[in-house]
Design a protein around this motif. Structure first.
Motif, short mmCIF file in Angstrom:
data_model
loop_
_atom_site.label_atom_id
_atom_site.label_comp_id
_atom_site.label_asym_id
_atom_site.label_seq_id
_atom_site.Cartn_x
_atom_site.Cartn_y
_atom_site.Cartn_z
N GLN A 227 -9.23 11.44 13.18
CA GLN A 227 -9.38 12.75 12.55
C GLN A 227 -8.78 12.69 11.16
OE1 GLN A 227 -7.47 15.34 15.32
NE2 GLN A 227 -5.42 14.71 14.78
N ASP A 228 -9.20 13.61 10.30
CA ASP A 228 -8.70 13.65 8.93
C ASP A 228 -7.18 13.77 8.93
OD1 ASP A 228 -11.34 13.62 8.22
OD2 ASP A 228 -11.36 15.65 7.37
N VAL A 229 -6.56 13.16 7.91
CA VAL A 229 -5.12 13.27 7.71
C VAL A 229 -4.91 13.91 6.34
CG1 VAL A 229 -2.96 11.99 7.41
CG2 VAL A 229 -4.64 11.23 9.12
N GLU A 230 -4.22 15.06 6.33
CA GLU A 230 -3.92 15.70 5.06
C GLU A 230 -2.50 15.35 4.65
OE1 GLU A 230 -5.27 19.75 3.72
OE2 GLU A 230 -3.11 20.11 3.90
N LEU A 231 -2.38 14.78 3.45
CA LEU A 231 -1.06 14.46 2.89
C LEU A 231 -0.69 15.55 1.89
CD1 LEU A 231 -1.19 10.63 2.07
CD2 LEU A 231 0.00 11.76 3.95
N ALA A 232 0.35 16.28 2.20
CA ALA A 232 0.88 17.26 1.26
C ALA A 232 1.61 16.51 0.15
CB ALA A 232 1.85 18.20 1.99
N PRO A 233 1.82 17.11 -1.00
CA PRO A 233 2.60 16.45 -2.04
C PRO A 233 3.95 15.99 -1.51
CG PRO A 233 1.55 18.40 -2.94
CD PRO A 233 1.32 18.43 -1.44
N GLY A 234 4.28 14.73 -1.77
CA GLY A 234 5.53 14.14 -1.29
C GLY A 234 5.47 13.58 0.11
N GLN A 235 4.40 13.82 0.84
CA GLN A 235 4.29 13.36 2.22
C GLN A 235 3.72 11.94 2.27
OE1 GLN A 235 1.70 15.74 4.67
NE2 GLN A 235 2.61 14.98 6.58
N ARG A 236 4.13 11.20 3.29
CA ARG A 236 3.63 9.84 3.51
C ARG A 236 3.12 9.71 4.93
NH1 ARG A 236 9.21 9.69 3.27
NH2 ARG A 236 10.21 9.05 5.20
N ALA A 237 2.23 8.73 5.14
CA ALA A 237 1.68 8.51 6.48
C ALA A 237 1.23 7.06 6.60
CB ALA A 237 0.51 9.44 6.75
N LEU A 238 1.34 6.53 7.80
CA LEU A 238 0.82 5.20 8.10
C LEU A 238 -0.64 5.37 8.53
CD1 LEU A 238 1.16 2.16 8.57
CD2 LEU A 238 1.93 2.70 10.88
N GLU B 40 -11.01 -18.83 4.38
CA GLU B 40 -11.56 -18.29 5.62
C GLU B 40 -10.45 -17.66 6.43
OE1 GLU B 40 -13.55 -20.11 9.55
OE2 GLU B 40 -14.66 -20.51 7.69
N ILE B 41 -10.66 -16.41 6.83
CA ILE B 41 -9.66 -15.65 7.59
C ILE B 41 -10.30 -15.09 8.84
CG2 ILE B 41 -8.11 -13.65 7.55
CD1 ILE B 41 -7.95 -14.05 4.50
N ALA B 42 -9.70 -15.39 9.99
CA ALA B 42 -10.17 -14.80 11.24
C ALA B 42 -9.78 -13.33 11.24
CB ALA B 42 -9.54 -15.52 12.43
N VAL B 43 -10.72 -12.48 11.67
CA VAL B 43 -10.48 -11.04 11.71
C VAL B 43 -10.91 -10.50 13.06
CG1 VAL B 43 -12.71 -10.50 10.64
CG2 VAL B 43 -10.87 -8.82 10.53
N LYS B 44 -10.12 -9.60 13.59
CA LYS B 44 -10.43 -8.96 14.87
C LYS B 44 -10.59 -7.46 14.62
CE LYS B 44 -8.51 -8.18 19.48
NZ LYS B 44 -7.36 -8.45 20.37
N ARG B 45 -11.77 -6.94 14.96
CA ARG B 45 -11.98 -5.50 14.86
C ARG B 45 -11.38 -4.86 16.12
NH1 ARG B 45 -17.45 -4.11 11.78
NH2 ARG B 45 -18.08 -6.21 11.24
N LEU B 46 -10.53 -3.90 15.91
CA LEU B 46 -9.94 -3.18 17.03
C LEU B 46 -10.87 -2.05 17.44
CD1 LEU B 46 -6.29 -3.19 15.68
CD2 LEU B 46 -7.37 -4.81 17.26
N ALA B 47 -10.71 -1.56 18.66
CA ALA B 47 -11.64 -0.57 19.22
C ALA B 47 -11.83 0.64 18.31
CB ALA B 47 -11.16 -0.13 20.60
N HIS B 48 -10.77 1.15 17.73
CA HIS B 48 -10.87 2.36 16.90
C HIS B 48 -11.46 2.09 15.52
CE1 HIS B 48 -6.86 0.71 16.18
NE2 HIS B 48 -6.96 1.21 14.96
N GLY B 49 -11.74 0.83 15.18
CA GLY B 49 -12.36 0.51 13.91
C GLY B 49 -13.63 -0.30 14.04
N ALA B 50 -14.12 -0.42 15.28
CA ALA B 50 -15.28 -1.29 15.55
C ALA B 50 -16.54 -0.89 14.80
CB ALA B 50 -15.55 -1.33 17.06
N ASP B 51 -16.70 0.39 14.49
CA ASP B 51 -17.91 0.86 13.81
C ASP B 51 -17.81 0.82 12.29
OD1 ASP B 51 -15.96 2.92 13.99
OD2 ASP B 51 -17.48 4.41 13.50
N LEU B 52 -16.63 0.48 11.77
CA LEU B 52 -16.45 0.43 10.32
C LEU B 52 -16.82 -0.94 9.77
CD1 LEU B 52 -13.00 2.27 10.06
CD2 LEU B 52 -15.29 3.21 9.61
#
Length: 162
Positions: free
Chosen positions: A41-52, A8-20
């Motif tokens: 908004q959509d995030v486009e990753l170009a080849p070699g690009q990284r994102a959090l 059992e794991i407690a989970v908190k939905r944050l405001a920007h993910g509340a509808d997911l």
């Protein structure tokens, strides 16, 4: 999954993910749950690009457990998109948002959309270390042989032609 294997794991939905949807096991025997992209908004990753990429969730793991953030095999195979620090470790005392560092190792741009399944999370027990310093270690057949020392050929000869 049997009740004895359930954590059992407690989970908190944050405001920007509340509808997911909350992450869930895709099949009864899935080891992990899929994390969703909680992006505005959509995030486009170009080849070699990284994102959090944010998940919109914070969790409270029980002491003695970790959560591992791992790549999704379909994204890796079809698009070359993977988790950069795989597996990413979430410690039991971390209370911040679960984030996924994605990188595009493919040849084409890849678009991450809100709600997309971007990684999987596996919860596992962990052990703590109690060091016992020693001047000598027990000898083994392998010894100090490291990277590549055991070779690449299979030792199974049952299917080899003569």
């Amino acid at each position: 999954m049997s009740a004895s294997n359930r954590v059992e794991i407690a989970v908190k939905r944050l405001a920007h993910g509340a509808d997911l949807a909350l992450p869930e096991h895709a099949t009864p025997h899935s080891a992990g749950v899929d994390l969703l992209a909680a992006i505005d908004q959509d995030v486009e990753l170009a080849p070699g690009q990284r994102a959090l990429i944010k998940s919109g969730l914070s969790i409270e793991l029980p002491v003695g457990f970790e959560a591992q953030v791992r790549p999704r095999s379909g994204l890796a195979l079809k698009h070359g998109v993977t988790v950069l620090n795989a597996p990413g470790t979430i410690d039991a005392d971390y209370r911040g948002e679960v984030g996924v560092i994605l990188i595009n190792l493919g040849n084409s741009p890849f678009t991450i959309e809100r709600g997309m399944r971007i990684a999987q999370m596996v919860v596992a027990p962990v052990s703590t270390i109690a060091w016992r310093e020693s001047h000598d270690l027990n000898l083994t057949e392998r010894g100090t042989g490291g990277f590549g020392s055991t070779g690449t050929a299979s030792t199974d000869t049952t299917n080899q032609q003569t």
